[in-house]
Design a protein around this motif. Structure first.
Motif, PDB file in Angstrom:
ATOM      1  N   ILE A  97      -8.395 -74.960  23.866  1.00  0.00           N
ATOM      2  CA  ILE A  97      -9.433 -74.960  22.467  1.00  0.00           C
ATOM      3  C   ILE A  97      -9.343 -76.428  22.020  1.00  0.00           C
ATOM      4  N   SER A  98     -10.344 -77.179  21.749  1.00  0.00           N
ATOM      5  CA  SER A  98     -10.256 -78.510  21.094  1.00  0.00           C
ATOM      6  C   SER A  98     -10.441 -78.136  19.503  1.00  0.00           C
ATOM      7  N   MET A  99      -9.619 -78.848  18.668  1.00  0.00           N
ATOM      8  CA  MET A  99      -9.958 -78.610  17.473  1.00  0.00           C
ATOM      9  C   MET A  99     -10.116 -79.878  16.611  1.00  0.00           C
ATOM     10  N   GLN A 100     -10.900 -80.157  15.778  1.00  0.00           N
ATOM     11  CA  GLN A 100     -10.987 -81.167  14.773  1.00  0.00           C
ATOM     12  C   GLN A 100     -10.622 -80.655  13.211  1.00  0.00           C
ATOM     13  N   ILE A 101      -9.473 -81.124  12.605  1.00  0.00           N
ATOM     14  CA  ILE A 101      -9.037 -80.528  11.442  1.00  0.00           C
ATOM     15  C   ILE A 101      -8.899 -81.706  10.274  1.00  0.00           C
ATOM     16  N   ASP A 102      -9.265 -81.266   9.035  1.00  0.00           N
ATOM     17  CA  ASP A 102      -8.967 -82.258   8.229  1.00  0.00           C
ATOM     18  C   ASP A 102      -8.337 -81.381   6.850  1.00  0.00           C
ATOM     19  N   VAL A 103      -7.169 -81.451   6.331  1.00  0.00           N
ATOM     20  CA  VAL A 103      -6.332 -80.882   5.272  1.00  0.00           C
ATOM     21  C   VAL A 103      -6.370 -81.702   4.331  1.00  0.00           C
ATOM     22  N   GLY A 104      -7.088 -82.664   4.159  1.00  0.00           N
ATOM     23  CA  GLY A 104      -7.043 -83.600   2.754  1.00  0.00           C
ATOM     24  C   GLY A 104      -6.496 -85.073   3.228  1.00  0.00           C
ATOM     25  N   LEU A 105      -5.845 -85.173   4.266  1.00  0.00           N
ATOM     26  CA  LEU A 105      -5.204 -86.221   4.884  1.00  0.00           C
ATOM     27  C   LEU A 105      -6.164 -87.207   5.664  1.00  0.00           C
ATOM     28  N   GLY A 106      -7.161 -86.826   6.037  1.00  0.00           N
ATOM     29  CA  GLY A 106      -8.148 -87.543   6.822  1.00  0.00           C
ATOM     30  C   GLY A 106      -8.138 -86.524   8.315  1.00  0.00           C
TER      31      GLY A 106
ATOM     32  N   SER B 204     -26.482 -75.784  19.716  1.00  0.00           N
ATOM     33  CA  SER B 204     -26.825 -76.641  20.863  1.00  0.00           C
ATOM     34  C   SER B 204     -25.555 -76.567  21.903  1.00  0.00           C
ATOM     35  N   ALA B 205     -25.509 -76.952  23.038  1.00  0.00           N
ATOM     36  CA  ALA B 205     -24.384 -76.890  23.866  1.00  0.00           C
ATOM     37  C   ALA B 205     -22.972 -77.252  23.490  1.00  0.00           C
ATOM     38  N   ARG B 206     -23.170 -78.615  22.701  1.00  0.00           N
ATOM     39  CA  ARG B 206     -22.029 -79.179  22.187  1.00  0.00           C
ATOM     40  C   ARG B 206     -21.893 -78.831  20.599  1.00  0.00           C
TER      41      ARG B 206
ATOM     42  N   ALA C 101     -13.815 -76.105  15.947  1.00  0.00           N
ATOM     43  CA  ALA C 101     -13.375 -75.887  17.256  1.00  0.00           C
ATOM     44  C   ALA C 101     -14.064 -75.462  18.394  1.00  0.00           C
ATOM     45  N   TRP C 102     -13.702 -76.038  19.480  1.00  0.00           N
ATOM     46  CA  TRP C 102     -14.817 -75.736  20.685  1.00  0.00           C
ATOM     47  C   TRP C 102     -14.069 -75.331  21.896  1.00  0.00           C
ATOM     48  N   ASN C 103     -14.629 -74.235  22.580  1.00  0.00           N
ATOM     49  CA  ASN C 103     -13.848 -73.698  23.972  1.00  0.00           C
ATOM     50  C   ASN C 103     -14.284 -74.806  25.139  1.00  0.00           C
ATOM     51  N   GLU C 104     -13.027 -75.316  25.727  1.00  0.00           N
ATOM     52  CA  GLU C 104     -13.190 -76.369  26.734  1.00  0.00           C
ATOM     53  C   GLU C 104     -12.367 -76.013  28.159  1.00  0.00           C
ATOM     54  N   THR C 105     -12.544 -76.798  29.059  1.00  0.00           N
ATOM     55  CA  THR C 105     -12.203 -76.471  30.240  1.00  0.00           C
ATOM     56  C   THR C 105     -11.473 -77.871  30.801  1.00  0.00           C
ATOM     57  N   GLY C 106     -10.421 -77.949  31.122  1.00  0.00           N
ATOM     58  CA  GLY C 106      -9.671 -78.922  32.139  1.00  0.00           C
ATOM     59  C   GLY C 106     -10.198 -79.600  33.002  1.00  0.00           C
TER      60      GLY C 106
END
Length: 242
Positions: free
Chosen positions: A75-84, A39-41, A62-67
């Motif tokens: 680029i907006s990223m949500q990451i989890d390396v095991g610490l939440g 989808s778009a999102r 990650a998402w391509n975004e515009t201010g």
């Protein structure tokens, strides 16, 4: 407390971006690989890394975004390396955009909420060059040495004047907050307003000069007291433009 870099690869590369993320606990190489959008999102990328066993694992999206204000891509990223899970943005300086460079800087986006200053000790000292400061802030739970570096992303009056940095285990600078130059409407004296991200949440403090310090290079860090004199955007110290 996260920082890092991201670089756009050549268009034919399977991995569109490569980079590093850093904290006071780790330094991890990452890749952004394009993924099919539902989808778009839906996310534009999978964020992957190699674990200690040498296996490639997916650690986020990650998402391509515009201010909204600047109109600049990021680029907006949500990451989890095991610490939440945590959120970061990859943004470009004015110089990188002008040069059409593929280089991005990873900066914090959100934080853990505002904590009360309580009993705080600290000091800030103006350096002789580069419009920078060095300092520390401490209480019974933490002791943090940091630097204030001029904010190259400032494009509006409310944006922070400085970014606050500490070092990762390998010595990589990590963005942990923002600072604003301000002037007291009551006394007319200059001071700095700091918003620092600690493991317990965001900490707001002021760096002021007493009578003995005034005119010199040293400031004392004191707990924040809401007198209505805070810079307008002081609550957004870890946002995209911070």
């Amino acid at each position: 407390m996260f920082a890092g870099t991201l670089t756009r690869n050549v268009e034919t590369a399977a991995t569109e971006y490569t980079g590093m993320i850093h904290s006071t606990r780790f330094d991890i190489a990452i890749q952004l690989e394009a993924r099919a959008k539902m989808s778009a999102r839906s996310p534009d990328y999978d964020v992957t890394a190699v674990n200690k066993s040498g296996r490639k694992v997916r650690i986020g999206t990650a998402w391509n975004e515009t201010g909204n204000t600047s109109g600049n891509p990021y680029i907006s990223m949500q990451i989890d390396v095991g610490l939440g899970p945590f959120r970061v943005n990859a943004v470009q300086t004015k110089e990188a955009r002008a040069a059409q460079s593929g280089a991005f800087e990873i900066i914090p986006l959100v934080s853990n909420g505002l904590m009360k200053s309580g009993s705080i000790s600290g000091e800030l000292t103006a350096m002789d060059a580069d419009n920078a400061f060095t300092g520390y802030i401490a209480n019974m739970m933490f002791d943090l040495e940091f630097m204030l570096i001029e904010n190259s992303y400032k494009s509006e009056e409310t944006h922070p004047d400085y970014r606050i940095e500490v070092s990762s285990p390998r010595g990589t600078p990590i963005r942990v907050g923002s600072a604003w130059m301000a002037k007291s409407s009551r006394t007319g004296n200059d001071y700095l307003s700091l918003l620092i991200n600690t493991p317990d949440g965001d900490l707001r403090v002021n760096a002021v000069q007493n009578e003995e310090q005034r005119g010199g290079q040293t400031f004392s860090i004191i707990p924040f007291i809401d007198s209505g004199e805070q810079p307008q955007d002081a609550g957004a110290g870890l946002s995209l433009v911070a």
